[in-house]
Write a protein that holds these residues in place. Structure first.
Motif, PDB file in Angstrom:
ATOM      1  N   ARG A   1      -5.470  -6.030  36.212  1.00 54.59           N
ATOM      2  CA  ARG A   1      -6.315  -4.961  36.773  1.00 54.59           C
ATOM      3  C   ARG A   1      -7.431  -5.535  37.631  1.00 54.59           C
TER       4      ARG A   1
ATOM      5  N   LYS B   1      -0.641  -4.378  44.981  1.00 54.91           N
ATOM      6  CA  LYS B   1      -0.997  -3.327  44.019  1.00 54.91           C
ATOM      7  C   LYS B   1      -0.876  -3.805  42.573  1.00 54.91           C
ATOM      8  N   MET B   2      -0.008  -4.774  42.345  1.00 54.94           N
ATOM      9  CA  MET B   2       0.164  -5.306  40.991  1.00 54.94           C
ATOM     10  C   MET B   2      -0.891  -6.355  40.644  1.00 54.94           C
TER      11      MET B   2
ATOM     12  N   SER C   1      -0.583  -3.710  36.724  1.00 58.69           N
ATOM     13  CA  SER C   1      -1.541  -3.073  37.641  1.00 58.69           C
ATOM     14  C   SER C   1      -2.770  -2.548  36.911  1.00 58.69           C
TER      15      SER C   1
END
Length: 513
Positions: free
Chosen positions: A398, A70-71, A393
């Motif tokens: 991103r 997720k990061m 994140s």
């Protein structure tokens, strides 16, 4: 030169009283290693404590990998041999006490095999982290070691120093023992890299010398002018011979080291960094990182630059520049070890500012030699101090990133895959990737998406949607971020385990719904 950095609408402005201002785009790079250390010693990151059930250990690790994904990370560096023990069945060390609470006790499964499988499911590289010499953390009582511990069988290999036990680097049999122990993992597990950190000869204890006078007399006297030169040669031999052994077994397995952040101060060596660090690799830890870089003994180096920008004794910006020049033109990747553990947790006022850590990453990206970062450690990022986890994140990480290639290991592209079909579904746009049956070199796929009915630039990271691990001749990917009111063009590429990328597939166009 003082340096001020601030962000405005995706642009970083570096401002100097002498230089004026220069605008530099800071959007993420398509290729950048984004790794995080997962430390097992003293249960720093995983398992959260000793003696957890198998299911609980597995649940915790899966959760950590989900956090990593997720990061926006693409690699994990997992400590599998923290104190001459093992997180896998080994002939070269007992089961780790950090699993069960008792050194030598079988945890009932193979944690290393499980961790690699779960990492690869998420297309994360797995770097197996070894501490070569350290035997104990907080005692010197050999009787406290597991009954079958190799240190008990070879007590003449052991040195006691600073309240800990170590394998003595000056003994040739120790070097071979360490190499054999690493090769056991290289042979038996599907790791992507072997990793070592900054613990070679131990950090010095004031007023005490490492107890190796007898070994120096036996192996080094007459060959080396000083004991320091001999010690550096001992470490150099380990690094050189280990790299050769790894490549002989599996040429694609990388070998990297994350040393202390300062090689030498310029006061001691005019070619060193303009720093005044109290500890240096060369003089105190006997780790001659320059030799490893220049001789091609390692594939990557990750100096632990654990200080803030403009910190007077050892400034982050000064050291980043020095390491960039040190590695320029060499067949070695430069990654930077980032001190996540210091964010809002250090006496320096710089670490209490939310922008310090992002500034460091943005500054890294201004250097052609910079290939990525390793963050210490996952626990600290998950605490989300000053919002850094969210910043990674939602901003800095991103967009997905591919890991940089190492052409000195492999530069052959795999064959292109094809898009068998692409259709809108209730869950998103389903892309089915078909691989050529003879394309055995492909390991994963990169999916690119462009708005409209024309293929754009795959080198622009904004167009990279996701990477997915290959599991068979057909791979299904669901693009859940696609909008119903948009027309999209998709292409895919295949990449091998050293991240060489194929030519793009024939495009697939999905019309507005």
């Amino acid at each position: 030169m003082s340096l001020l950095i601030f962000s405005l609408m995706g642009i970083v402005i570096f401002q100097s009283p002498k230089d004026g201002q220069a605008e530099i785009q800071t959007k993420s790079q398509k290729r950048e290693l984004r790794a995080v250390w997962i430390a097992t010693v003293a249960n720093i990151d995983w398992p959260s404590k000793k003696g957890l059930s198998i299911d609980k250990q597995k649940q915790e690790f899966v959760k950590l990998l989900d956090d990593v994904e997720k990061m926006g990370m693409n690699a994990v560096v997992v400590q599998i041999k923290p104190t001459a023990d093992a997180f896998y069945p080994s002939k070269y060390g007992p089961w780790s006490e950090y699993l069960t609470g008792t050194q030598g006790k079988n945890p009932g499964y193979d944690p290393l095999a499980f961790m690699i499988e779960e990492a690869h499911k998420r297309n994360l590289e797995f770097h197996a982290w070894f501490n070569p010499y350290r035997i104990t953390m907080n005692h010197t009582n050999i009787k406290r070691l597991a009954a079958d511990h190799p240190a008990r069988k070879h007590q003449n290999w052991i040195a006691s120093y600073g309240g800990r036990l170590y394998y003595n680097p000056g003994i040739p049999e120790v070097k071979q023992f360490i190499i054999d122990g690493v090769l056991e993992v290289v042979k038996n597990y599907d790791i992507d890299a072997v990793h070592m950190d900054d613990y070679f000869y131990p950090y010095k204890v004031k007023g005490k010398d490492f107890p190796d006078a007898a070994e120096f007399k036996k192996y080094g006297k007459g060959k080396f002018k000083t004991v320091g030169d001999w010690r550096r040669d001992n470490v150099n031999q380990l690094v050189r011979d280990l790299n050769k052994a790894i490549k002989k077994e599996k040429p694609y397995v990388k070998f990297g080291i994350s040393p202390f952040g300062v090689w030498r101060n310029s006061a001691n060596d005019s070619t060193g960094s303009k720093t005044a660090a109290g500890v240096t690799n060369y003089d105190d830890l006997y780790a001659n990182t320059r030799e490893w870089i220049r001789q091609g003994y390692i594939d990557y180096i990750t100096p632990q630059i654990y200080w803030n920008i403009s910190y007077k004794p050892a400034a982050y910006d000064i050291l980043l520049d020095w390491w960039g020049k040190e590695t320029s033109g060499k067949p070695v990747h430069l990654y930077i070890g980032q001190a996540a553990y210091k964010i809002n947790n250090d006496s320096s006022s710089a670490w209490k500012k939310a922008e310090e850590y992002p500034k460091q990453i943005l500054l890294n990206r201004q250097y052609d030699t910079f290939m990525g970062s390793m963050h210490f450690s996952l626990k600290d990022l998950n605490r989300n101090p000053l919002g850094i986890k969210d910043r990674l994140s939602n901003d800095l990480y991103r967009q997905p990133a591919l890991i940089p290639t190492m052409p000195w290991l492999d530069n052959i592209k795999p064959q292109s895959p094809s898009i068998k079909s692409a259709n809108r579904t209730e869950d998103g746009i389903e892309v089915i990737i078909e691989d050529h049956t003879l394309n055995q070199d492909s390991t994963y796929y990169a999916i690119y998406r462009f708005t409209g009915d024309i293929q754009g630039n795959i080198e622009d990271s904004e167009n990279l949607v996701k990477t997915v691990r290959k599991t068979g001749n057909e791979q299904v990917f669901i693009d859940q971020t696609a909008k119903a009111e948009e027309t999209y063009t998709y292409v895919v590429t295949a990449l091998d385990r050293l991240h060489n990328e194929s030519e793009v597939s024939i495009e697939a166009i999905i019309q507005t719904q």
